[in-house]
Structure formats: C-alpha cells, structure tokens
Design a protein around this motif. Structure first.
Motif, short mmCIF file in Angstrom:
data_model
loop_
_atom_site.label_atom_id
_atom_site.label_comp_id
_atom_site.label_asym_id
_atom_site.label_seq_id
_atom_site.Cartn_x
_atom_site.Cartn_y
_atom_site.Cartn_z
N VAL A 367 -45.13 -58.92 -13.61
CA VAL A 367 -44.57 -58.70 -14.97
C VAL A 367 -43.07 -58.43 -14.83
O VAL A 367 -42.24 -59.02 -15.55
CB VAL A 367 -45.29 -57.51 -15.66
CG1 VAL A 367 -44.54 -57.12 -16.95
CG2 VAL A 367 -46.73 -57.88 -15.98
N HIS A 368 -42.70 -57.55 -13.88
CA HIS A 368 -41.28 -57.23 -13.65
C HIS A 368 -40.50 -58.43 -13.10
O HIS A 368 -39.33 -58.63 -13.44
CB HIS A 368 -41.16 -56.03 -12.68
CG HIS A 368 -41.68 -54.75 -13.27
ND1 HIS A 368 -42.76 -54.08 -12.74
CD2 HIS A 368 -41.30 -54.07 -14.38
CE1 HIS A 368 -43.00 -53.01 -13.49
NE2 HIS A 368 -42.13 -52.97 -14.48
N TYR A 372 -37.20 -60.32 -14.51
CA TYR A 372 -36.07 -60.53 -13.59
C TYR A 372 -35.61 -61.99 -13.63
O TYR A 372 -34.40 -62.28 -13.66
CB TYR A 372 -36.51 -60.12 -12.18
CG TYR A 372 -35.51 -60.37 -11.08
CD1 TYR A 372 -34.45 -59.49 -10.83
CD2 TYR A 372 -35.63 -61.50 -10.24
CE1 TYR A 372 -33.55 -59.72 -9.80
CE2 TYR A 372 -34.75 -61.75 -9.22
CZ TYR A 372 -33.71 -60.85 -8.99
OH TYR A 372 -32.81 -61.08 -7.97
N MET A 373 -36.60 -62.92 -13.64
CA MET A 373 -36.29 -64.36 -13.63
C MET A 373 -35.60 -64.79 -14.93
O MET A 373 -34.75 -65.69 -14.91
CB MET A 373 -37.57 -65.18 -13.43
CG MET A 373 -38.12 -65.15 -12.01
SD MET A 373 -36.98 -65.78 -10.76
CE MET A 373 -37.00 -67.53 -11.09
N ASP A 378 -30.18 -69.54 -13.33
CA ASP A 378 -30.99 -70.76 -13.16
C ASP A 378 -32.43 -70.35 -12.88
O ASP A 378 -32.84 -70.23 -11.72
CB ASP A 378 -30.41 -71.60 -12.00
CG ASP A 378 -31.23 -72.86 -11.76
OD1 ASP A 378 -31.96 -73.28 -12.68
OD2 ASP A 378 -31.14 -73.42 -10.65
N PRO A 379 -33.23 -70.11 -13.96
CA PRO A 379 -34.61 -69.63 -13.73
C PRO A 379 -35.52 -70.67 -13.06
O PRO A 379 -36.56 -70.33 -12.52
CB PRO A 379 -35.12 -69.29 -15.15
CG PRO A 379 -34.21 -70.01 -16.08
CD PRO A 379 -32.91 -70.24 -15.37
N GLY A 380 -35.15 -71.94 -13.07
CA GLY A 380 -35.95 -72.98 -12.40
C GLY A 380 -37.13 -73.42 -13.26
O GLY A 380 -37.48 -72.80 -14.26
N SER A 381 -37.75 -74.54 -12.85
CA SER A 381 -38.86 -75.11 -13.66
C SER A 381 -40.23 -74.73 -13.12
O SER A 381 -41.24 -75.06 -13.71
CB SER A 381 -38.72 -76.64 -13.68
OG SER A 381 -38.76 -77.13 -12.35
N PHE A 418 -35.65 -59.96 -4.97
CA PHE A 418 -36.17 -59.07 -6.02
C PHE A 418 -37.03 -57.95 -5.44
O PHE A 418 -36.84 -56.77 -5.74
CB PHE A 418 -36.97 -59.90 -7.04
CG PHE A 418 -37.97 -59.10 -7.83
CD1 PHE A 418 -37.57 -58.31 -8.91
CD2 PHE A 418 -39.33 -59.12 -7.50
CE1 PHE A 418 -38.49 -57.56 -9.63
CE2 PHE A 418 -40.26 -58.37 -8.20
CZ PHE A 418 -39.84 -57.59 -9.29
N TYR A 419 -37.98 -58.33 -4.57
CA TYR A 419 -38.97 -57.37 -4.06
C TYR A 419 -38.33 -56.34 -3.12
O TYR A 419 -38.56 -55.14 -3.25
CB TYR A 419 -40.11 -58.10 -3.34
CG TYR A 419 -41.23 -57.17 -2.89
CD1 TYR A 419 -42.15 -56.68 -3.80
CD2 TYR A 419 -41.34 -56.77 -1.56
CE1 TYR A 419 -43.16 -55.82 -3.41
CE2 TYR A 419 -42.34 -55.92 -1.15
CZ TYR A 419 -43.26 -55.44 -2.08
OH TYR A 419 -44.25 -54.57 -1.69
#
Length: 620
Positions: A367-368, A372-373, A378-381, A418-419
């Motif tokens: 969820v987090h 973040y994305m 550029d969140p990507g496809s 992120f992690y």
C-alpha cells in the motif's frame, strides 16, 4: 430373484447326477450368483454405501444375496446332504491316491464358510433362545444358569477361534453389520470371548491397513483409502461393538502400528492430500465439508511418528499456495493451522504462523509502495507486487540468477530504494522461482491475458523481439537453468494452452528444438492460467525436502545428546540411548544414534571413559 433360485433348485432335484457333476453344478450356480450380486451391488453402490450404512437394521445388498442363496439353495436338505457327502467323498478319494479337482474343493469350502458362519451364529442364538424359553415354560428356574452356561460353552466356548478364523475377516471385508453385531453379542456372553475377538480385530486392522500403506503403486490413493478404512472401522465400533472402549483403544494402537511400518511416506502423502484440499479450484467441498475432511485427516495424522516430515512438506506446499495465490480460503488455512497447533503445540506451527504474518505485512508495505510510486516522475507501465519473506520462516529456495528485462530490473531497484529507506540494515535477496505475472497478448482472434510464472514471462517476452528461437538461444537469453527451462517450454508448447509452436512436434523438449509464436492461438477464456506448473512438485523438490528433514533430525539428535550430557555429566551408553528415545519426537534407529555420538566425540563435545568404553563424560 426368489423365482430364479426356485428354477435352480428344481433343476438340482430333478437331475440324477453323480457326486462330482453335482458339485460342479452347485459351484457354477454359486459363481454365477456371486458374479450377478457383484454387478447388482455395483449398480446400486451409492444406495449400498450411504442409505444402507445409515440404517444399521438393513442388510447390505451382498448380505441379502447370501441370505437368499442360503435360504433357497443350501438350506434345502437334499442339496445340503449331497454337497457335504460329495465334498467328503472327493477328500477320501484324494487320500486314497486319486487325482481330484482341488480348485473345485477350495471354491465349495469357501462357499460353505461364507454361508455357514453367519448361519451358525443364528443357530447359536436360536438355541439359547429356545433353552431360555424352556426354562420359563416348564423347567425349574434354578436350572437356568447352569443350562444356559452349558449351551454357551458347548456351542460357543469350544469353537471361538474356529468361528473367528473361518468368518471374521470375511464379515469385516463385506461390512456385514448385522452379523458382526450378533457375533459381538454372543462372544461377550462367554469367558474370554471378547478378548479373543479383540485380538482378531486388531490383527485384521493391522493386516488390511498394511496393504494400504506398504505398496508404492497405491500411493496416489493411500490417504483416501486410509480415511475410508477409518470411517468403516468407526462405523463397526459404533454400531456392532456399542462404542466399547477396548475396541476403540485397540483400533488406535493397530492404526499406529501399521501406518508407521513404512516410515515418512504416509506423513508426506497426508501433507500433499491436505494441499489438494486447500488449493483454489477444489470445487468438491463446501466450507463445512472441508472442515469435516480436515478433522478426519487430523485423526490419521495423530497416528504418525515422523511429524517433522509432514511439517516440511506442508510448509513447502503452504508457501506455494500463499505466494502463487492458489489458496482456496484463508479461513480454511487458519483453521488447519489451529488444528496443528492444538495437536502438536505452538513450537510446531510458529514458522507457519510467521508465513501468514509475512503475507499480512507485505500487503501493508505494498500500500505504501503504491503511494511512493505515484510520487515518482516516471511511475512506469508495470504494476509490481512484492512479498517480503523472513528467511527463517519459509522453505529454503535455491536462488537462480536469471536475466530479467531492463524494465523489471529498474522496478526492482526502485523497490529496493523504497524498502531499504524504511528498513536500513536489512538485505533483500530476490527469489525468482515463485514469481508470477499477468501478460497481455494480441492474436488474430483478439486480445488475451495470460497468468504465467516469471520463467514463462521471460520466455514469452522474447517473442516481442523475434518470431523464432531455438532452445539454446532461449537458454542463453533468459539464463534459466536447463531442467527448469525444459519444464517451462513444455508448459507453453506442449500443454493445453499452446502459445508457442514447437518443431519438431513431441511431448518432450529436446536440444535443437525450435519455437515459434502461435499467432493462430484460440481459447474460449479471456484470462488463461498457464502457471499451474509452479504448483507441481518436481522430483528434485521432493528429494531436497526429504533430505532437509533428515539433516534437521541430525541437528536435533546432536542438541538432545549435548543437553542430556550437560545435565548428567557422566552416563552409560544404554541410559543415554533410552533418554534420547524419550526426548526425540521422531522415529530413529540405534545405529543412527551411535553415529551422532561418535560425531560429537570427534568434535570434543564428549569423551569415552578410559576404562569403560560404554561410559561417556561431558566435556565442558
């Protein structure tokens, strides 16, 4: 059917046959009757197994057939005397050196045995009833006790073993509830009757159970056969033996004896049976039925000594169900977990519970990660979902260094940043073997979606760059290990959904085979699952799981020896072995214990006494 018997009987009475021909005719009649009864029973199998079983007063179809044959054929005085006289004559002839038809004799004696034991029990009951009636009607009441005791001794007490040897196995095989009830009632009347019935009951369970467990060819049906057998003996105990505790306890002991005659395999197969019931797609049971099935499986599980084997296979299958999203119901999974916890304690299920906790925590992390994305330039496809697994809880997977696509590698790095930004000091190791994806594809027929494993994904994505690839080219491009790649290509080109076309055609993938994208692919569904391959157990997996159990056992034996020696300081060999048997929860051979003791002496955890080699001292 009664009319058929009357026709048979009239034929026997009118024909003036010699003894041997008469016996052959009776035997043919008996064989025909048995064959016809088997056919009738097969047609009405559901009725026989459900309605009749629930109504203990109703005889089974087979029992009814025997009763008819007994009443209409064998009970006829002429048929009875000619049959017995004929059998005795054949035996006498053989004793005098003549050759006789032994198979005919065996068949007829088996027939009489099938028919005579229940008939004899009826005869005993009738005699006891008649003598009781005589006492009430005209004999002195003081004679009742000695008279009935005399009848019981002469008709039952003298023949207990013979009756059981001739008839018990057959009555149990055929589930002859009324006859077994009568046998129990009569045997309970005479001294030692119940005890000898108990002995034969136990032997029957061990013998029949061993045939289920010991034959590797029947492994596929072993667990279901065990469950059916358990249901059958439970029904007999409840209806025929009036829930007598002695029969219940001896049944449990007998089950425990035969199920452990073949170490480890029953435990492994029970774990796999549970897996088949808890998998998504198991449409055969409602939630209530599934709960009832799991309860029955737990009863069989209790009898097993090597519970660590069950745990290893159960853990491996549970991991696949959770990670590939193939679990039928979280409630059913947790119900099974609580049953195991209740049966074996919290230590047994702590890792399994840890697996569920990991899955819950992973959902929160995702969820987090999604939030973040959304904040990335550029969140990507590609929509990525990651399960974060605590190493100690899950089965160990051999890491396979495959060649991911640039988009996948980029996403992995984004997640890693992120992690680790939230959990510094931790180390992430990517496991590719249980990864899966949903791929969108276009065919002449239209668009489709494929639910595929990560390995299948890497192979299929290659066909965006070209139309045809050889086995060797795919191997180099993907980096997938040889046997795993063959399995993957087999599922894509040789299964039901053939997204790729293989040449030359064939069931197995060989070196030099070429693969082409199947543009003509058709399927009635929009989303097609091809990743069932991930749920199938490979031979290597099965072997490595078993080896891991044996390795863990060695560690447990070592720990137990050190623990005992640390407390006792000095101990004799036999006392140490005895103490180990009390502490260890799995079956172990004396030779294995001796090897572990030698290993610990070599590693200076303990030493032998200089004067007495059978005495050990703990080395601090």
């Amino acid at each position: 059917m009664t009319n058929v018997f009357k026709v048979f009987l009239s034929r026997f009475c009118t024909d003036s046959l010699d003894s041997v021909l008469f016996l052959k005719k009776i035997n043919t009649c008996w064989q025909d009757h048995c064959r016809q009864m088997i056919m009738i029973r097969s047609i009405f199998l559901f009725l026989d197994r459900t309605y009749v079983l629930q109504n203990s007063m109703l005889p089974s179809i087979w029992d009814m057939g025997l009763e008819l044959f007994r009443n209409h054929i064998i009970s006829d005085k002429m048929v009875q005397s000619k049959t017995i006289d004929g059998i005795l004559l054949l035996i006498e002839r053989e004793r005098n050196g003549e050759a006789v038809d032994r198979s005919l004799l065996r068949s007829l004696l088996s027939m009489l045995s099938d028919l005579q034991v229940p008939e004899y029990l009826n005869h005993v009951s009738k005699r006891l009833e008649e003598e009781g009636d005589r006492v009430i009607t005209y004999l002195d009441h003081s004679t009742q006790k000695p008279l009935i005791a005399c009848v019981e001794k002469q008709l039952l007490g003298e023949h207990l073993t013979a009756i059981l040897q001739k008839g018990l196995d057959h009555l149990l095989d055929e589930n002859r509830v009324p006859d077994l009830t009568q046998m129990h009632q009569l045997f309970s009347r005479v001294k030692g009757g119940q005890q000898i019935l108990l002995q034969h009951w136990s032997e029957y369970i061990k013998t029949f159970g061993t045939t289920i467990v010991i034959n590797p060819e029947k492994d596929k049906d072993m667990v279901q056969d065990l469950l059916d057998f358990k249901d059958k003996v439970d029904h007999i105990i409840e209806v025929c033996f009036q829930k007598n505790e002695k029969f219940v306890n001896l049944m449990k002991e007998s089950f425990e004896t035969f199920i452990n005659k073949r170490p480890n395999k029953p435990a492994e197969l029970i774990a796999k049976h549970v897996d088949s019931k808890l998998r998504a797609g198991n449409k055969e049971a409602t939630d209530e039925e599934l709960e009832r099935i799991l309860d029955k499986i737990m009863i069989i599980f209790r009898f097993i000594h090597g519970k660590d084997v069950f745990e290893a296979f159960y853990k491996k299958d549970l991991a696949k169900r959770l990670l590939v999203g193939k679990s039928a119901s979280v409630d059913a999974e947790k119900s099974m977990l609580s049953k195991l916890k209740h049966e074996c304690g919290a230590a047994f299920t702590s890792k399994l519970e840890g697996m569920f906790k990991d899955m819950e925590l992973s959902k929160d992390i995702m969820v987090h990660f999604k939030q973040y994305m959304q904040n990335q330039s550029d969140p990507g496809s590609i929509d990525l979902t990651v399960n974060i697994l605590t190493m100690g809880y899950w089965p160990t997977y051999t890491p396979m260094d495959v060649h991911l696509t640039p988009e996948m590698i980029k996403l992995q790095e984004v997640f890693k940043t992120f992690y680790l930004g939230k959990h510094s000091g931790r180390k992430l190791q990517w496991q590719t073997t249980l990864g899966h994806a949903v791929l969108k594809a276009e065919f002449k027929e239209g668009k489709k979606e494929f639910q595929v494993s990560l390995f299948q994904t890497l192979v299929l994505l290659m066909f965006n760059e070209g139309d045809e690839f050889s086995f060797e080219e795919i191997k180099v491009a993907t980096g997938i290990e040889d046997s795993e790649l063959r399995r993957t290509l087999q599922s894509l080109a040789c299964g039901k959904a053939r997204v790729l076309v293989k040449s030359p055609k064939g069931k197995d993938v060989e070196d030099g085979d070429k693969f082409v994208f199947n543009g003509e692919f058709k399927h009635k569904l929009f989303r097609i699952k091809i990743n069932q391959i991930q749920m199938k157990e490979t031979v290597e997996e099965q072997v490595s799981t078993t080896e891991r159990v044996f390795q863990d056992r060695q560690y447990q034996i070592d720990a137990a020896i050190v623990r005992i020696m640390k407390m006792r300081k000095t101990l004799g060999h036999n006392l140490l072995v005895s103490e180990l048997y009390n502490q260890l929860k799995f079956p172990v051979k004396p030779g294995d214990l001796k090897k572990r003791i030698e290993s610990l002496i070599d590693r200076d955890y303990m030493e032998r006494d200089k004067d007495n080699p059978n005495q050990y001292h703990y080395v601090a």
